[in-house]
Design a protein around this motif. Structure first.
Motif, PDB file in Angstrom:
ATOM      1  N   MET A   1       0.801  -1.136   0.008  1.00 33.46           N
ATOM      2  CA  MET A   1       0.157   0.053  -0.001  1.00 33.46           C
ATOM      3  C   MET A   1       1.019   1.342   0.025  1.00 33.46           C
ATOM      4  SD  MET A   1      -3.508  -1.161   0.938  1.00 33.46           S
ATOM      5  CE  MET A   1      -2.843  -2.794   0.869  1.00 33.46           C
ATOM      6  N   SER A   2       2.210   1.073   0.515  1.00 29.19           N
ATOM      7  CA  SER A   2       2.796   2.377   0.492  1.00 29.19           C
ATOM      8  C   SER A   2       3.642   2.953  -0.459  1.00 29.19           C
ATOM      9  CB  SER A   2       3.840   2.114   1.670  1.00 29.19           C
ATOM     10  OG  SER A   2       4.866   0.722   1.561  1.00 29.19           O
ATOM     11  N   ASP A   3       3.685   1.818  -1.398  1.00 28.94           N
ATOM     12  CA  ASP A   3       4.566   2.205  -2.618  1.00 28.94           C
ATOM     13  C   ASP A   3       3.769   2.967  -3.911  1.00 28.94           C
ATOM     14  OD1 ASP A   3       2.955   0.352  -3.349  1.00 28.94           O
ATOM     15  OD2 ASP A   3       4.806  -1.061  -4.211  1.00 28.94           O
ATOM     16  N   GLN A   4       2.360   3.072  -3.513  1.00 30.79           N
ATOM     17  CA  GLN A   4       1.578   3.604  -4.555  1.00 30.79           C
ATOM     18  C   GLN A   4       2.007   5.377  -4.620  1.00 30.79           C
ATOM     19  OE1 GLN A   4      -2.568   4.343  -3.417  1.00 30.79           O
ATOM     20  NE2 GLN A   4      -1.440   6.333  -4.037  1.00 30.79           N
ATOM     21  N   THR A   5       1.707   5.918  -6.329  1.00 30.73           N
ATOM     22  CA  THR A   5       1.914   7.127  -6.325  1.00 30.73           C
ATOM     23  C   THR A   5       0.912   7.879  -6.482  1.00 30.73           C
ATOM     24  OG1 THR A   5       2.735   6.458  -8.468  1.00 30.73           O
ATOM     25  CG2 THR A   5       4.588   6.855  -6.737  1.00 30.73           C
ATOM     26  N   THR A   6       0.137   7.558  -7.351  1.00 30.58           N
ATOM     27  CA  THR A   6      -1.301   8.307  -7.742  1.00 30.58           C
ATOM     28  C   THR A   6      -2.039   8.569  -6.313  1.00 30.58           C
ATOM     29  OG1 THR A   6      -2.368   6.389  -8.371  1.00 30.58           O
ATOM     30  CG2 THR A   6      -1.530   7.590 -10.096  1.00 30.58           C
ATOM     31  N   PRO A   7      -2.551   9.635  -6.074  1.00 29.53           N
ATOM     32  CA  PRO A   7      -3.504   9.646  -5.031  1.00 29.53           C
ATOM     33  C   PRO A   7      -4.674   9.072  -5.156  1.00 29.53           C
ATOM     34  CG  PRO A   7      -3.440  11.844  -6.495  1.00 29.53           C
ATOM     35  CD  PRO A   7      -2.349  10.826  -6.912  1.00 29.53           C
ATOM     36  N   ARG A   8      -5.192   8.385  -3.967  1.00 30.61           N
ATOM     37  CA  ARG A   8      -6.275   7.477  -4.093  1.00 30.61           C
ATOM     38  C   ARG A   8      -7.444   8.178  -3.601  1.00 30.61           C
ATOM     39  NH1 ARG A   8      -3.515   1.726  -2.449  1.00 30.61           N
ATOM     40  NH2 ARG A   8      -3.292   1.100  -4.742  1.00 30.61           N
ATOM     41  N   GLY A   9      -8.714   7.687  -3.940  1.00 29.96           N
ATOM     42  CA  GLY A   9      -9.730   8.446  -3.540  1.00 29.96           C
ATOM     43  C   GLY A   9     -10.232   8.236  -1.874  1.00 29.96           C
TER      44      GLY A   9
ATOM     45  N   ALA B   1      -1.831  -1.545   6.584  1.00 29.56           N
ATOM     46  CA  ALA B   1      -1.412  -2.619   6.122  1.00 29.56           C
ATOM     47  C   ALA B   1      -1.288  -3.947   6.888  1.00 29.56           C
ATOM     48  CB  ALA B   1       0.127  -2.297   5.575  1.00 29.56           C
ATOM     49  N   PRO B   2      -1.523  -4.979   6.030  1.00 27.28           N
ATOM     50  CA  PRO B   2      -1.376  -6.530   6.876  1.00 27.28           C
ATOM     51  C   PRO B   2      -0.224  -6.585   7.860  1.00 27.28           C
ATOM     52  CG  PRO B   2      -2.227  -6.714   4.815  1.00 27.28           C
ATOM     53  CD  PRO B   2      -1.599  -5.395   4.594  1.00 27.28           C
ATOM     54  N   ASP B   3      -0.521  -7.260   8.981  1.00 29.88           N
ATOM     55  CA  ASP B   3       0.748  -7.246   9.918  1.00 29.88           C
ATOM     56  C   ASP B   3       1.719  -8.160   9.239  1.00 29.88           C
ATOM     57  OD1 ASP B   3       2.033  -7.403  12.736  1.00 29.88           O
ATOM     58  OD2 ASP B   3       1.339  -9.672  12.360  1.00 29.88           O
ATOM     59  N   PRO B   4       3.071  -7.648   9.085  1.00 31.47           N
ATOM     60  CA  PRO B   4       4.009  -8.301   8.440  1.00 31.47           C
ATOM     61  C   PRO B   4       4.437  -9.667   8.850  1.00 31.47           C
ATOM     62  CG  PRO B   4       4.893  -6.556   9.775  1.00 31.47           C
ATOM     63  CD  PRO B   4       3.520  -6.487   9.661  1.00 31.47           C
ATOM     64  N   THR B   5       4.214 -10.140  10.059  1.00 29.40           N
ATOM     65  CA  THR B   5       4.695 -11.217  10.816  1.00 29.40           C
ATOM     66  C   THR B   5       3.533 -12.429  10.418  1.00 29.40           C
ATOM     67  OG1 THR B   5       5.442 -10.005  12.576  1.00 29.40           O
ATOM     68  CG2 THR B   5       5.349 -12.535  12.961  1.00 29.40           C
ATOM     69  N   THR B   6       2.237 -11.937  10.556  1.00 31.20           N
ATOM     70  CA  THR B   6       1.236 -13.097  10.586  1.00 31.20           C
ATOM     71  C   THR B   6       0.475 -12.888   9.428  1.00 31.20           C
ATOM     72  OG1 THR B   6      -0.400 -11.599  11.687  1.00 31.20           O
ATOM     73  CG2 THR B   6       1.090 -13.155  13.171  1.00 31.20           C
TER      74      THR B   6
END
Ligand code: PLP
Length: 386
Positions: free
Chosen positions: A1-9, A20-25
């Motif tokens: 989610m963090s690498d997006q460049t165009t502004p979202r609605g 963002a989903p938990d990186p561990t689980t």
């Protein structure tokens, strides 16, 4: 989610920012972090900067990212209440001898904080009707102010102030322009994009949205003011707890759909009340006769969920407030359930007898997301009994 460049609605940001989903689980809903302290990899070796629960907490960080994303600001700070957020901002910016130019129709607690807590420390306070920019300009010409503070729509009279115009006047006078965006919420109005410097929220209201968590927030672009306010968040410590932050995050995800329904229901109720012979006057920016209607139609995407009503006299207002069944008589606003408030003796009791006093024949409705026919039937029955 963090690498997006165009502004979202807006709705996409509300659901995904900071989530963002938990990186561990892989947990789709990030966990609530209750830990008060964080293991260090060697002395001072902090992971992601987390050290102690007052200075930082991942659940609070997630909420702050979400708040910044939905208000379109560079920074957000989350607090234990709306007033705690206001206090941190005011103390970050003001020094003894500075003045605040305050709207004449603001949340009673904001007035109380300035008049009874900060004034004894040497902060000056002047009141002006912010919806009248000529009066604002005259006040600023007479004497500059450090902060210009407005609520639009205002509480409880739903006055509409031109945020862009106010920002121009405030900036020309060297003031920081603060908008309390609690009533509109960022789903309906984006003060930073209109030129305001700081947005203040009681997240207790629409952002939380379910009358189950008290909280507050600041959103802003200015790095220096952010640093100062963040220092006070840490040094004074009125932070939001992890569960409070998480509940607020969950509320924000549905903000856009709730505001749509709140606004539709409020419009229908305002029109019903406007046509009712027991009602003397209706305040709702969605009514064409409202003095701020045209401006609100441009500045806001919808007119919001708050409707204020004047009855024949104080006795009728009190009786109406006490005789509905679906509308619950209670302070606060912005939850999914409809609430009824008698400002003179409830939310605005602290400004009785001041320049901010509200009409005693006034009742304020926070229109919920229930079936609108049921809400109208409830009001009709209560009005018939007057
Ligand atoms: C409720 C409210 C506040 C104060 O927020 P708390 O969360 O109760 O501290 C400030 N401004 C407005 C417009 C409010 O409705």
């Amino acid at each position: 989610m963090s690498d997006q460049t165009t502004p979202r609605g807006f709705e996409t940001r509300a659901v995904h920012a900071g989530q963002a989903p938990d990186p561990t689980t892989g947990a789709v809903i990030p966990p609530v972090h209750f830990s008060t302290t964080y293991a260090q990899d060697g002395i001072g070796g902090l992971r992601e900067g987390y050290e102690y629960g007052r200075s930082g907490n991942p659940t609070r960080t997630a909420l702050e990212s979400q708040l910044a994303a939905i208000e379109g600001g560079a920074h957000a700070l989350s607090f234990a209440s709306g007033l705690a957020a206001e206090d941190a901002l005011l103390r970050a910016v003001l020094r003894p001898g500075d003045e605040v130019l305050l709207g004449s129709d603001v949340y009673g607690g904001t007035y109380r904080l300035l008049a009874r807590v900060l004034a004894p420390w040497g902060v000056g306070l002047r009141i002006v009707d912010m919806s009248d920019l000529t009066a604002v300009e005259a006040a600023l010409n007479e004497r500059p102010a450090r902060i210009v503070w407005v609520e639009t729509p205002s509480n409880p009279l739903l006055r509409i102030t031109d945020i862009a115009g106010l920002a121009r006047l405030g900036h020309a006078a060297g003031a920081l322009v603060v908008v309390d965006n609690t009533f509109a919420s960022p789903a309906l109005q984006q003060p930073l994009a209109l030129g305001a410097d700081v947005v203040v929220h009681s997240t207790t209201k629409y952002l939380g949205g379910h009358s189950d968590v008290v909280g507050g927030a600041l959103v802003l672009n200015d790095d220096a003011v952010h640093e100062q306010a963040k220092f006070l968040q840490f040094a004074v410590g009125a932070v939001s707890g992890p569960l409070d932050a998480w509940l607020t995050t969950r509320g924000i995800k549905t903000l856009a759909v709730r505001m749509q329904r709140h606004s539709e229901n409020a419009q229908a109720i305002a029109e019903f009340l406007d046509a009712h012979d027991k009602v003397a006057r209706v305040y709702y920016p969605g009514l064409p006769a409202h003095p701020g209607h045209e401006l609100a139609a441009v500045q806001m995407s919808r007119f919001g969920g708050i409707v204020s009503v004047e009855l024949a006299d104080a006795a009728a207002a009190r009786k109406l407030a006490e005789s509905t069944r679906l509308f619950t008589l209670a302070e606060s606003l912005g939850g999914v359930e409809s609430l009824m408030n008698y400002p003179d003796a409830m939310t605005h009791a602290s400004v009785r007898g001041t320049e901010l006093a509200v009409p005693e024949q006034l009742v304020r409705l926070s229109v919920g997301i229930e079936s609108v026919a049921d809400l109208i039937a409830d009001l009709d029955a209560a009005l018939t009994g007057l």
